[in-house]
Design a protein around this motif. Structure first.
Motif, PDB file in Angstrom:
ATOM      1  N   ASP A  98       0.606   6.404  12.494  1.00 12.81           N
ATOM      2  CA  ASP A  98       0.602   7.099  11.202  1.00 12.81           C
ATOM      3  C   ASP A  98       1.969   6.982  10.535  1.00 12.81           C
ATOM      4  N   ALA A  99       3.016   7.207  11.325  1.00 18.46           N
ATOM      5  CA  ALA A  99       4.378   7.142  10.787  1.00 18.46           C
ATOM      6  C   ALA A  99       4.685   5.751  10.250  1.00 18.46           C
ATOM      7  N   ALA A 100       4.257   4.715  10.980  1.00 20.41           N
ATOM      8  CA  ALA A 100       4.495   3.339  10.528  1.00 20.41           C
ATOM      9  C   ALA A 100       3.804   3.076   9.200  1.00 20.41           C
ATOM     10  N   ARG A 101       2.581   3.536   9.074  1.00 22.53           N
ATOM     11  CA  ARG A 101       1.808   3.305   7.843  1.00 22.53           C
ATOM     12  C   ARG A 101       2.431   4.040   6.650  1.00 22.53           C
ATOM     13  N   ILE A 102       2.798   5.302   6.857  1.00 20.42           N
ATOM     14  CA  ILE A 102       3.382   6.089   5.757  1.00 20.42           C
ATOM     15  C   ILE A 102       4.758   5.555   5.387  1.00 20.42           C
ATOM     16  N   ALA A 103       5.546   5.189   6.393  1.00 21.49           N
ATOM     17  CA  ALA A 103       6.885   4.654   6.117  1.00 21.49           C
ATOM     18  C   ALA A 103       6.802   3.362   5.309  1.00 21.49           C
ATOM     19  N   GLU A 104       5.867   2.508   5.642  1.00 23.51           N
ATOM     20  CA  GLU A 104       5.710   1.254   4.902  1.00 23.51           C
ATOM     21  C   GLU A 104       5.269   1.528   3.474  1.00 23.51           C
ATOM     22  N   ARG A 105       4.417   2.529   3.307  1.00 25.48           N
ATOM     23  CA  ARG A 105       3.967   2.889   1.959  1.00 25.48           C
ATOM     24  C   ARG A 105       5.145   3.404   1.125  1.00 25.48           C
ATOM     25  N   ILE A 106       5.998   4.202   1.758  1.00 24.40           N
ATOM     26  CA  ILE A 106       7.184   4.722   1.061  1.00 24.40           C
ATOM     27  C   ILE A 106       8.135   3.580   0.713  1.00 24.40           C
ATOM     28  N   ARG A 107       8.376   2.709   1.679  1.00 23.09           N
ATOM     29  CA  ARG A 107       9.284   1.570   1.423  1.00 23.09           C
ATOM     30  C   ARG A 107       8.790   0.731   0.245  1.00 23.09           C
ATOM     31  N   ALA A 108       7.483   0.447   0.239  1.00 23.18           N
ATOM     32  CA  ALA A 108       6.912  -0.353  -0.840  1.00 23.18           C
ATOM     33  C   ALA A 108       6.968   0.393  -2.168  1.00 23.18           C
ATOM     34  N   GLY A 109       6.745   1.697  -2.127  1.00 22.87           N
ATOM     35  CA  GLY A 109       6.775   2.484  -3.362  1.00 22.87           C
ATOM     36  C   GLY A 109       8.147   2.509  -4.003  1.00 22.87           C
ATOM     37  N   ILE A 110       9.198   2.498  -3.179  1.00 18.13           N
ATOM     38  CA  ILE A 110      10.569   2.502  -3.706  1.00 18.13           C
ATOM     39  C   ILE A 110      10.927   1.142  -4.294  1.00 18.13           C
ATOM     40  N   SER A 111      10.516   0.073  -3.627  1.00 16.51           N
ATOM     41  CA  SER A 111      10.944  -1.271  -4.050  1.00 16.51           C
ATOM     42  C   SER A 111      10.003  -1.941  -5.042  1.00 16.51           C
ATOM     43  N   SER A 112       8.828  -1.331  -5.265  1.00 20.79           N
ATOM     44  CA  SER A 112       7.805  -1.994  -6.079  1.00 20.79           C
ATOM     45  C   SER A 112       8.195  -2.164  -7.541  1.00 20.79           C
ATOM     46  N   ARG A 113       8.974  -1.275  -8.056  1.00 18.50           N
ATOM     47  CA  ARG A 113       9.403  -1.405  -9.455  1.00 18.50           C
ATOM     48  C   ARG A 113      10.825  -0.866  -9.590  1.00 18.50           C
ATOM     49  N   GLY A 114      11.547  -1.408 -10.569  1.00 20.46           N
ATOM     50  CA  GLY A 114      12.931  -1.020 -10.762  1.00 20.46           C
ATOM     51  C   GLY A 114      13.072   0.367 -11.359  1.00 20.46           C
ATOM     52  N   ILE A 115      14.316   0.840 -11.387  1.00 19.11           N
ATOM     53  CA  ILE A 115      14.626   2.159 -11.931  1.00 19.11           C
ATOM     54  C   ILE A 115      15.548   1.982 -13.129  1.00 19.11           C
ATOM     55  N   MET A 116      15.135   2.528 -14.258  1.00 19.16           N
ATOM     56  CA  MET A 116      15.965   2.435 -15.461  1.00 19.16           C
ATOM     57  C   MET A 116      17.135   3.414 -15.358  1.00 19.16           C
ATOM     58  N   ILE A 117      18.342   2.906 -15.568  1.00 22.11           N
ATOM     59  CA  ILE A 117      19.526   3.755 -15.546  1.00 22.11           C
ATOM     60  C   ILE A 117      20.388   3.439 -16.762  1.00 22.11           C
ATOM     61  N   GLU A 118      21.220   4.385 -17.115  1.00 26.46           N
ATOM     62  CA  GLU A 118      22.103   4.206 -18.264  1.00 26.46           C
ATOM     63  C   GLU A 118      23.139   3.128 -17.955  1.00 26.46           C
ATOM     64  N   GLY A 119      23.344   2.235 -18.905  1.00 28.83           N
ATOM     65  CA  GLY A 119      24.320   1.165 -18.729  1.00 28.83           C
ATOM     66  C   GLY A 119      23.725  -0.145 -18.276  1.00 28.83           C
ATOM     67  N   SER A 120      22.399  -0.153 -18.046  1.00 28.41           N
ATOM     68  CA  SER A 120      21.737  -1.388 -17.623  1.00 28.41           C
ATOM     69  C   SER A 120      20.554  -1.661 -18.540  1.00 28.41           C
ATOM     70  N   ARG A 121      20.457  -2.872 -19.065  1.00 28.67           N
ATOM     71  CA  ARG A 121      19.341  -3.198 -19.961  1.00 28.67           C
ATOM     72  C   ARG A 121      18.049  -3.410 -19.195  1.00 28.67           C
ATOM     73  N   ASP A 122      18.165  -3.837 -17.944  1.00 28.58           N
ATOM     74  CA  ASP A 122      16.983  -4.098 -17.125  1.00 28.58           C
ATOM     75  C   ASP A 122      16.876  -3.048 -16.027  1.00 28.58           C
ATOM     76  N   PRO A 123      15.662  -2.799 -15.572  1.00 33.59           N
ATOM     77  CA  PRO A 123      15.483  -1.846 -14.458  1.00 33.59           C
ATOM     78  C   PRO A 123      16.262  -2.309 -13.231  1.00 33.59           C
ATOM     79  N   LEU A 124      16.870  -1.365 -12.545  1.00 35.14           N
ATOM     80  CA  LEU A 124      17.683  -1.672 -11.381  1.00 35.14           C
ATOM     81  C   LEU A 124      16.797  -1.764 -10.143  1.00 35.14           C
ATOM     82  N   LYS A 125      16.909  -2.848  -9.416  1.00 35.35           N
ATOM     83  CA  LYS A 125      16.120  -3.046  -8.201  1.00 35.35           C
ATOM     84  C   LYS A 125      16.719  -2.194  -7.080  1.00 35.35           C
ATOM     85  N   ILE A 126      15.910  -1.294  -6.541  1.00 29.84           N
ATOM     86  CA  ILE A 126      16.350  -0.407  -5.475  1.00 29.84           C
ATOM     87  C   ILE A 126      15.431  -0.571  -4.267  1.00 29.84           C
TER      88      ILE A 126
END
Length: 373
Positions: free
Chosen positions: A295-323
């Motif tokens: 269960d932990a492996a499955r949830i952890a992978e889902r969290i990892r993918a959720g964080i990296s799946s799309r960038g985060i818009m921050i001030e000072g950057s025109r493009d979403p920041l890959k995290i």
């Protein structure tokens, strides 16, 4: 000289008076019993120090005390603040089906269509169009709707439902009901404020998730429960990859934005029974109840993918920041009974931290599982 007829009349009158006196005494005993029950209930409300205790008194105890078929409590929670606190305090809304939430007050018109005073109790026959939102699970015959008001602010409604038409009529005096509403409103306000203070003391102010103090306390409790119930328990240690670069390149405000967004993405993948805490800096710990290593492996992978799946818009950057984030997991199946809950908790955190270190050493943006123990 008194005649036999007069004597019989006096005896009959005396017997009638005795019967009436007996009825009065019996009614007095009944009234005294009712008063004592009501006083005991008031003390139960006043003595409630936690939300769950107060709601249980209102929704479970009150129907029996007042001989009602149903009681519901509807709280005005337009910004979901109360519901978030309850969720973070692990109070499931399904525990209390008669606890309802409204986005706005209900307008109760009088017979002429004019809006009634906000603080006035409303008694009368049940009307579907008006009362259905307050009684979604049961349709009473007569109702009393008690606005709960403090400092001229409407907190919500305590709604009483009866199967008898004559129980709540428009002509019924409302002094007692108004007093009940006042006591209930004061108790509700106090308990909500207490829970808010408790929530603030256990919450990270930046991300809005639990703080380290809460997550360690909760882990200790869950390990002890797992030892008693022989149930599985897992935790995740999560670290944002290259977070220092974000602060150095874009500033601490942007770093704060990243922390808030990552916390929100982690939380989105969790169940109500799980717990998320900011452990310090860019590190988060997730506690997964009744969760095996798989269960932990499955949830952890889902969290990892959720964080990296799309960038985060921050001030000072025109493009979403890959995290991205690295995650280490540890699982107890079930927790070892030969050690104290505190020892097991510390060992579990250490194992998850070591797995996290391996995830970073092996390239980051990945999940590493520690051995189950």
């Amino acid at each position: 000289m008194t005649s036999a007829v007069d004597t019989e009349t006096l005896i009959a009158d005396n017997q009638q008076l005795r019967a009436e006196l007996q009825d009065l005494l019996q009614q007095a005993h009944i009234n005294q019993s009712i008063i004592e029950r009501h006083q005991a209930f008031d003390l139960k409300l006043i003595g409630a120090s936690e939300f769950r205790e107060l709601i249980d008194a209102m929704l479970s105890t009150m129907p029996g005390v007042f001989n009602l078929e149903t009681v519901t409590l509807s709280l005005i929670d337009d910004d979901y603040a109360i519901q978030r606190i309850l969720r973070d305090l692990q109070i499931g809304l399904n525990e209390f089906p008669n606890l309802l939430f409204l986005k706005r007050p209900i307008h109760f018109p009088d017979e002429g269509g004019r809006a009634l005073a906000q603080e006035k109790p409303r008694l009368g026959e049940y009307a579907t169009a008006l009362h259905q939102p307050l009684f979604p699970g049961y349709q009473p015959v007569s109702v009393a709707v008690l606005p709960l008001v403090r400092q001229h602010r409407l907190l919500g409604y305590l709604a009483l439902g009866s199967a008898y038409r004559e129980r709540f009529t428009r002509t019924l005096a409302t002094d007692f009901i108004q007093r009940l509403a006042t006591v209930a409103a004061i108790c509700l306000e106090n308990v909500i404020n207490n829970e808010r203070l408790k929530h603030i003391g256990l919450t990270d102010p930046l991300t809005g998730v639990n703080n380290r103090r809460y997550i360690e306390q909760r882990m200790h409790e869950e390990v002890a429960r797992g030892q008693r119930e022989r149930s599985a328990l897992s935790c995740l240690f999560i670290d944002i990859d290259h977070f220092k670069r974000v602060n150095d390149q874009y500033g601490h405000q942007s770093g704060d934005d990243v922390l808030r967004e990552v916390a929100a993405r982690i939380k989105k993948e969790l169940r109500l029974s799980d717990a998320l805490g900011r452990f310090g800096g860019e590190e988060f710990v997730v506690l997964l109840t009744h969760a095996t290593r798989e269960d932990a492996a499955r949830i952890a992978e889902r969290i990892r993918a959720g964080i990296s799946s799309r960038g985060i818009m921050i001030e000072g950057s025109r493009d979403p920041l890959k995290i991205t984030a690295s995650i280490g997991t540890a699982s107890l199946m079930p927790p070892d009974r030969s050690r104290t809950a505190e020892e097991v908790k510390q060992a579990m955190l250490k194992a998850a931290d070591q797995a996290l270190y391996q995830a970073k050493e092996s390239g980051r943006n990945r999940v590493v599982l520690s051995a189950a123990y």
